[in-house]
Write an enzyme that holds these catalytic residues in place. Structure first.
Site, PDB file in Angstrom:
ATOM      1  N   HIS A  57     -60.571 -49.891  76.625  1.00  0.00           N
ATOM      2  CA  HIS A  57     -59.499 -49.706  75.851  1.00  0.00           C
ATOM      3  C   HIS A  57     -58.950 -48.342  76.569  1.00  0.00           C
ATOM      4  O   HIS A  57     -58.269 -47.592  76.193  1.00  0.00           O
ATOM      5  CB  HIS A  57     -59.814 -49.259  74.454  1.00  0.00           C
ATOM      6  CG  HIS A  57     -60.246 -50.167  73.431  1.00  0.00           C
ATOM      7  ND1 HIS A  57     -59.370 -51.251  73.121  1.00  0.00           N
ATOM      8  CD2 HIS A  57     -61.618 -50.576  72.965  1.00  0.00           C
ATOM      9  CE1 HIS A  57     -60.205 -52.047  72.526  1.00  0.00           C
ATOM     10  NE2 HIS A  57     -61.444 -51.658  72.384  1.00  0.00           N
ATOM     11  N   SER A 105     -62.254 -56.617  73.040  1.00  0.00           N
ATOM     12  CA  SER A 105     -62.024 -55.774  71.877  1.00  0.00           C
ATOM     13  C   SER A 105     -60.442 -55.765  71.853  1.00  0.00           C
ATOM     14  O   SER A 105     -59.925 -55.397  72.737  1.00  0.00           O
ATOM     15  CB  SER A 105     -62.676 -54.498  71.602  1.00  0.00           C
ATOM     16  OG  SER A 105     -62.165 -53.678  70.609  1.00  0.00           O
ATOM     17  N   GLU A 130     -53.202 -54.607  73.016  1.00  0.00           N
ATOM     18  CA  GLU A 130     -53.841 -54.770  74.137  1.00  0.00           C
ATOM     19  C   GLU A 130     -55.448 -55.435  73.851  1.00  0.00           C
ATOM     20  O   GLU A 130     -55.749 -55.540  72.705  1.00  0.00           O
ATOM     21  CB  GLU A 130     -54.477 -53.409  74.998  1.00  0.00           C
ATOM     22  CG  GLU A 130     -55.031 -52.337  73.914  1.00  0.00           C
ATOM     23  CD  GLU A 130     -56.627 -52.464  74.208  1.00  0.00           C
ATOM     24  OE1 GLU A 130     -57.240 -53.193  74.856  1.00  0.00           O
ATOM     25  OE2 GLU A 130     -57.172 -51.573  73.577  1.00  0.00           O
TER      26      GLU A 130
END
Length: 180
Positions: A57, A105, A130
């Site tokens: 992330h 994720s 994303e």
């Protein structure tokens, strides 16, 4: 941003992989459930090119690109390729092959959701920003369904090399025949 996951069991030599980044109706560790159609608007607006493939992330660490993202009856099916010219992408590939890195994720902004009886939310629409390779995914049930085999490219190269070797042997045999 909330996260859901996809475990990555392996990746092809060229860094390509595929699987489910989110599964519909499944409760993640944050008690959210993504509902069918939740990604539709974002995918129409952004397309695969508009959704980033990141490391853990971190916006400053893109490590590849998504080739395709699509909703089907099971969830969000993704195909991506690591940019192996990037050091972190090579590390990610090595970790994926070793089984040390096995999750993805999704990073999103909630557009429409409703509270569920007993807690949690039903995510009806999300703006998908994303999808990251991560160490600890939020939705452990989502798994890679298949690894896109770079082996096809490797097989084509091997076939070409075998054909070239046969031509060389034939040429060498012809040369010997002509010189005898």
């Amino acid at each position: 941003m909330k996260a859901a996951s996809l475990a990555v069991e392996a990746a092809a030599a060229d860094g390509s992989f595929e699987g489910y980044a989110s599964l519909f109706w499944r409760e993640d560790m944050g008690r959210d459930r993504v509902m069918p159609g939740a990604f539709r608007t974002a995918l129409q607006r952004r397309g695969a090119a508009g959704v980033k493939l990141l490391w853990q992330h971190r916006a400053e660490e893109p490590i590849g690109a998504w080739q395709s993202l699509e909703e089907d009856s099971r969830g969000l099916f993704v195909r991506g390729r690591l940019a192996l010219e990037v050091g972190r992408a090579r590390e990610a590939l090595a970790l994926m092959r070793a089984g040390a890195l096995d999750g993805l994720s999704i990073g999103f902004r909630t557009v429409k959701a409703e509270r569920l009886t007993g807690g949690g939310r039903a995510l009806r629409e999300v703006d998908l920003l994303e999808i990251s390779l991560v160490t600890f995914p939020m939705l452990p049930e989502a798994r890679v369904s298949a690894v896109k085999a770079a082996r096809a490219g490797e097989a084509a190269l091997a076939d070409g090399m075998r054909r070239a070797a046969r031509r060389l042997r034939a040429a060498a045999a012809g040369a010997r025949w002509q010189t005898r």
